[in-house]
Write a protein that holds these residues in place. Structure first.
Motif, PDB file in Angstrom:
ATOM      1  N   UNK A 241      10.140  -4.362  -2.253  1.00 17.70           N
ATOM      2  CA  UNK A 241      10.531  -2.900  -2.668  1.00 17.70           C
ATOM      3  C   UNK A 241       9.944  -3.293  -4.490  1.00 17.70           C
ATOM      4  N   UNK A 242      11.248  -3.865  -5.000  1.00 13.65           N
ATOM      5  CA  UNK A 242      11.169  -4.081  -6.100  1.00 13.65           C
ATOM      6  C   UNK A 242       9.773  -4.605  -7.407  1.00 13.65           C
ATOM      7  N   UNK A 243       9.512  -5.316  -6.847  1.00 10.74           N
ATOM      8  CA  UNK A 243       8.417  -5.979  -7.802  1.00 10.74           C
ATOM      9  C   UNK A 243       6.763  -5.357  -7.687  1.00 10.74           C
ATOM     10  N   UNK A 244       7.177  -3.588  -6.912  1.00  6.53           N
ATOM     11  CA  UNK A 244       5.768  -2.954  -6.442  1.00  6.53           C
ATOM     12  C   UNK A 244       5.779  -1.583  -7.292  1.00  6.53           C
TER      13      UNK A 244
ATOM     14  N   UNK B  32      12.338   5.026  -8.232  1.00  6.40           N
ATOM     15  CA  UNK B  32      12.179   3.299  -8.048  1.00  6.40           C
ATOM     16  C   UNK B  32      13.845   3.444  -8.124  1.00  6.40           C
ATOM     17  N   UNK B  33      14.778   4.099  -8.493  1.00  7.41           N
ATOM     18  CA  UNK B  33      16.407   4.637  -8.375  1.00  7.41           C
ATOM     19  C   UNK B  33      16.553   5.297  -7.681  1.00  7.41           C
ATOM     20  N   UNK B  34      16.085   6.221  -7.165  1.00  8.01           N
ATOM     21  CA  UNK B  34      16.103   6.516  -5.592  1.00  8.01           C
ATOM     22  C   UNK B  34      15.679   5.951  -4.815  1.00  8.01           C
TER      23      UNK B  34
ATOM     24  N   UNK C 147       2.509  11.690  -4.565  1.00  7.21           N
ATOM     25  CA  UNK C 147       2.912  12.630  -3.998  1.00  7.21           C
ATOM     26  C   UNK C 147       4.678  12.204  -5.616  1.00  7.21           C
ATOM     27  N   UNK C 148       5.001  13.247  -5.423  1.00  6.42           N
ATOM     28  CA  UNK C 148       6.413  13.441  -6.873  1.00  6.42           C
ATOM     29  C   UNK C 148       7.876  13.057  -5.489  1.00  6.42           C
ATOM     30  N   UNK C 149       9.030  13.296  -6.888  1.00 13.14           N
ATOM     31  CA  UNK C 149       9.895  12.480  -5.670  1.00 13.14           C
ATOM     32  C   UNK C 149      10.483  13.832  -4.672  1.00 13.14           C
TER      33      UNK C 149
ATOM     34  N   UNK D 299       0.479  -1.266   0.077  1.00  9.77           N
ATOM     35  CA  UNK D 299      -0.103  -0.180  -0.031  1.00  9.77           C
ATOM     36  C   UNK D 299       0.778   1.290   0.052  1.00  9.77           C
ATOM     37  N   UNK D 300       2.210   0.962   0.800  1.00 11.71           N
ATOM     38  CA  UNK D 300       2.629   2.048   0.667  1.00 11.71           C
ATOM     39  C   UNK D 300       3.326   2.899  -0.785  1.00 11.71           C
ATOM     40  N   UNK D 301       3.468   2.031  -1.775  1.00 13.87           N
ATOM     41  CA  UNK D 301       4.183   2.433  -2.706  1.00 13.87           C
ATOM     42  C   UNK D 301       3.112   3.084  -3.343  1.00 13.87           C
TER      43      UNK D 301
END
Length: 325
Positions: free
Chosen positions: A98-101, A108-110, A75-77, A60-62
């Motif tokens: 986190x990677x699959x989400x 993703x990069x940060x 939400x932006x970076x 959910x957080x992602x």
């Protein structure tokens, strides 16, 4: 002051009612965007975003960063409370979770780079960094940190603990040094611009000569006969310089430590004359680099005084600045 709405939101969090909290976040953010724009909306909703990023299940957080909620809800970076929301999320879950989400490329990069700073080796478990910055820490990146200080330590309901990294941190190992004539500064160097991008409060100068000569371009010390400057300073290994350079780029709460690492790798690549963050070129530069640091009497709580010399090309760069916190 804690409002009635704050109590309600925390009660929902305590009950694990995360879908309702995400809906509230999106509703408030979209309304704030329409009312007063993105920057204001990000500030208004940041505390709730922090709560979700910190404590919600990763699935959910992602979704804070997903566009499926409609215009103005994502939400932006740069969305931040005590620090960027993506960094809060990255401190809470492994890359494996986190990677699959995670979908948005910038987030993703940060997040990946944050997990690297925390200590994960992603060199075999993630897509390559678009600039080629390694997805595992080099030995010189780990040597100068105290345990747990590479990334902010976030608190559940807002706020964070941050190491106050300064350079130099004290007088230990330093002595009285009379700096040489500063000579003529060089302009237009790509590395000078890259080092200047680390922190908006820092000055940068480049000279053809050794590190103390670069320091003489910027240092504030005691004037002595002949117009020279006397400072308390000395040489230190780059492993001790690295943490302060990374954290200089993360002073702004909208920036995280990943910004600092990426920016510093760009600067080191430019100093080495490489077109991008080439691992071999940067490692070779760090191995031969000489670093000089000095104290200044009026330095702020966060200060950075260092000169970086590359003997191979005969150039040195000084970085000087301080900021009250």
């Amino acid at each position: 002051m804690i409002t009635y709405e704050d109590h309600c939101l925390r009660a929902l969090a305590a009950d694990g009612r995360w879908p309702e909290l995400l809906a509230a976040y999106r509703r408030h953010r979209a309304a704030a965007v329409e009312r007063s724009g993105e920057e204001s909306a990000a500030a208004v909703t940041a505390p709730l975003g922090h709560l979700i990023a910190y404590a919600a299940p990763p699935e959910l957080a992602v979704r804070l960063f997903d566009r499926d909620g409609g215009p103005g809800t994502v939400a932006g970076v740069a969305d931040h409370d005590a620090g960027p929301l993506w960094e809060v999320l990255a401190t809470r879950h492994s890359w494996l979770r986190l990677a699959p989400l995670l979908v948005p490329a910038a987030v993703r990069r940060l997040v990946a780079q944050t997990r690297v700073l925390i200590g994960e080796d992603l060199s075999y478990g993630a897509e390559p960094d678009p600039e080629g910055v390694p997805l595992v820490l080099e030995p010189w990146e780990t040597a100068g940190w105290e345990e747990g200080t590479r990334v902010r330590e976030y608190l559940p309901h807002g706020g964070a603990r941050t190491a106050l990294l300064t350079l130099p941190a004290g007088r230990e190992g330093l002595g009285e040094v009379e700096l040489p004539d500063p000579g003529m500064g060089l302009r237009g160097q790509r590395a000078t611009r890259a080092l200047g991008a680390l922190a908006p409060w820092a000055e940068v100068a480049c000279v053809r000569g050794p590190a103390p000569q670069a320091a003489a371009q910027l240092a504030r010390g005691t004037r002595v006969a002949g117009g020279f400057t006397r400072v308390t300073g000395g040489y230190v290994p780059f492993a001790l310089v690295y943490p302060a350079l990374v954290q200089a780029a993360a002073v702004d709460r909208a920036h995280g430590s990943a910004h600092g690492r990426l920016a510093l790798w760009r600067a080191l690549a430019a100093m080495a004359g490489a077109g991008g963050p080439d691992r071999a070129e940067v490692n070779a530069l760090v191995a031969r680099m000489r670093c000089f640091t000095w104290l200044e009497p009026a330095a702020g709580l966060r200060h950075l005084h260092v000169a970086l010399e590359d003997p191979a090309c005969g150039l040195a760069w000084a970085v000087r600045g301080s900021e009250e916190l």
